[in-house]
Design an enzyme around this catalytic site. Structure first.
Site, mmCIF file in Angstrom:
data_model
loop_
_atom_site.group_PDB
_atom_site.id
_atom_site.type_symbol
_atom_site.label_atom_id
_atom_site.label_comp_id
_atom_site.label_asym_id
_atom_site.label_seq_id
_atom_site.Cartn_x
_atom_site.Cartn_y
_atom_site.Cartn_z
ATOM 1 C CG ASN A 187 -17.479 47.009 39.853
ATOM 2 O OD1 ASN A 187 -18.510 46.747 40.463
ATOM 3 N ND2 ASN A 187 -17.205 48.222 39.403
ATOM 4 C CE LYS A 188 -20.581 48.391 43.442
ATOM 5 N NZ LYS A 188 -20.544 48.596 41.993
ATOM 6 C CB ILE A 189 -16.661 43.368 48.183
ATOM 7 C CG1 ILE A 189 -15.562 42.680 48.987
ATOM 8 C CG2 ILE A 189 -18.015 43.309 48.866
ATOM 9 C CD1 ILE A 189 -15.149 43.445 50.230
#
Length: 378
Positions: A187-189
């Site tokens: 879910n991170k950038i």
């Protein structure tokens, strides 16, 4: 209609090629060209040596161990955070104590941290380390935090799991503390599907963490061990994904910020729905688009907005539940706590993917506005 998720992976053009290279060359384990190249590129961006690990939590664990955290120690840590910022403290037999947020930034309060350090200095029991968490793509106000820690010779670990690409006064998040941890969760950038990076001031620290991350096997042919190690190394396959993702990081930052500011503009006429503060001291990536609900002014609660979005298969979440409110850590000391509790009660994270399409964002905007109208009897 298709479900809209909070934050999903967004691949570029190079990731599949690097992964294919790993398969073609049979470098599939925890050594190989992708790992070397990923660490090198990350180090160049941060200006510090780095070692790629299997998770951000592993980076936190090894970072704390590098700082000498052990049985019976105390570690001060941001109250408003995800539990992975805190659990590794307990892995090492130490005890966390929480520092409330500054309302102007949502990050650790430098004033409360200074008070906590002064209090412990008077009692002759300083903490072993301070963990400052950069939340939702924004850095904490590091200058006063680092100054307070220097006065007492307490090292700082930057938890930059949510802040890759952010800056503080022109320097990258994660380039200030003695050690820093990053996450590449899905879910991170940017993502490696699951992974992390440990960054440190000194090469010998990174070398030590790399040694620990591969079961601390001593040099030589025999499987000999004189130190405790872990199975924490990232694989060469996943590092290939990371190489490609790092190449598009600046574009992903631009896209995430565009999503956040489009929400902000779309809700500008709704009193009581405000974008998370954008601190003037740095670049906020807006990894997640977070808003604060003023129930009296908006005429709707945070939970009403969450329910309305969930009913239409749109994922949204509250901001982090503070650590002092968690059953696991409720008995731990906390300096303040009221601000973090209020942010949790009123904060909402809206779908923020860098690949979020304009029609998808229009749908989220429309649902929020409809929920507000409904709550106000319109």
């Amino acid at each position: 209609m298709p479900r809209i998720y909070l934050s999903v992976p967004h691949m570029g053009e190079s990731e599949a090629r690097y992964v294919a290279d790993a398969f073609a060359s049979n470098w599939l384990s925890t050594v190989g060209p992708n790992l070397d190249a990923f660490e090198r590129a990350f180090s160049e961006r941060l200006g510090r040596p780095a070692v790629a690990l299997g998770s951000g939590t592993a980076a936190m664990h090894l970072g704390l161990r590098l700082l000498g955290v052990g049985l019976g120690d105390e570690v001060l840590v941001s109250d408003l955070t995800f539990v992975a910022s805190v659990n590794p403290i307990r892995y090492l037999g130490a005890e966390p104590a929480f520092i409330d947020s500054d309302r102007a930034t949502w990050m650790m309060s430098p004033a409360l941290l200074a008070e906590a350090l002064e209090d412990r200095a008077r009692r002759g029991r300083l903490p072993r380390a301070v963990v400052v968490v950069h939340l939702y793509g924004q850095c904490a106000d590091l200058d006063p935090i680092l100054d307070a820690c220097r006065r007492h010779d307490v090292p700082v670990l930057e938890d930059a799991a949510e802040a890759l690409g952010a800056t503080y006064k022109g320097r990258p998040a994660g380039s200030f503390g003695a050690v820093s941890a990053f996450s590449f969760n899905g879910n991170k950038i940017i993502t490696t599907t699951g992974g992390g990076m440990l960054v440190a001031e000194r090469q010998d620290q990174v070398d030590r963490a790399r040694f620990w991350s591969t079961q601390a096997r001593d040099p030589g042919v025999a499987y000999s061990h004189t130190d405790m190690g872990y199975n924490y190394r990232l694989s060469n396959v996943l590092a290939g994904i990371g190489r490609g993702q790092l190449q598009v990081l600046d574009e992903r930052v631009r896209q995430r910020r565009a999503v956040a500011f489009r929400y902000r503009d779309a809700f500008a006429d709704l009193p009581g729905l405000e974008l998370m503060p954008q601190a003037p001291y740095g670049l906020h990536t807006n990894w997640l688009s977070c808003f604060l609900v003023d129930e009296e002014r908006l005429g709707a609660t945070r939970d009403q907005l969450l329910a309305a979005l969930a009913a239409e298969d749109v994922e949204a979440r509250p901001v982090w539940k503070p650590m002092h409110l968690q059953p696991l850590y409720r008995e731990c000391a906390c300096q303040g706590g009221e601000v973090a509790a209020d942010l949790y009660r009123r904060g909402i994270c809206l779908p923020s993917s860098s690949s979020l399409s304009s029609p998808e964002q229009d749908r989220v905007i429309d649902l929020v506005r409809r929920a507000v109208r409904h709550a106000n009897g319109q």
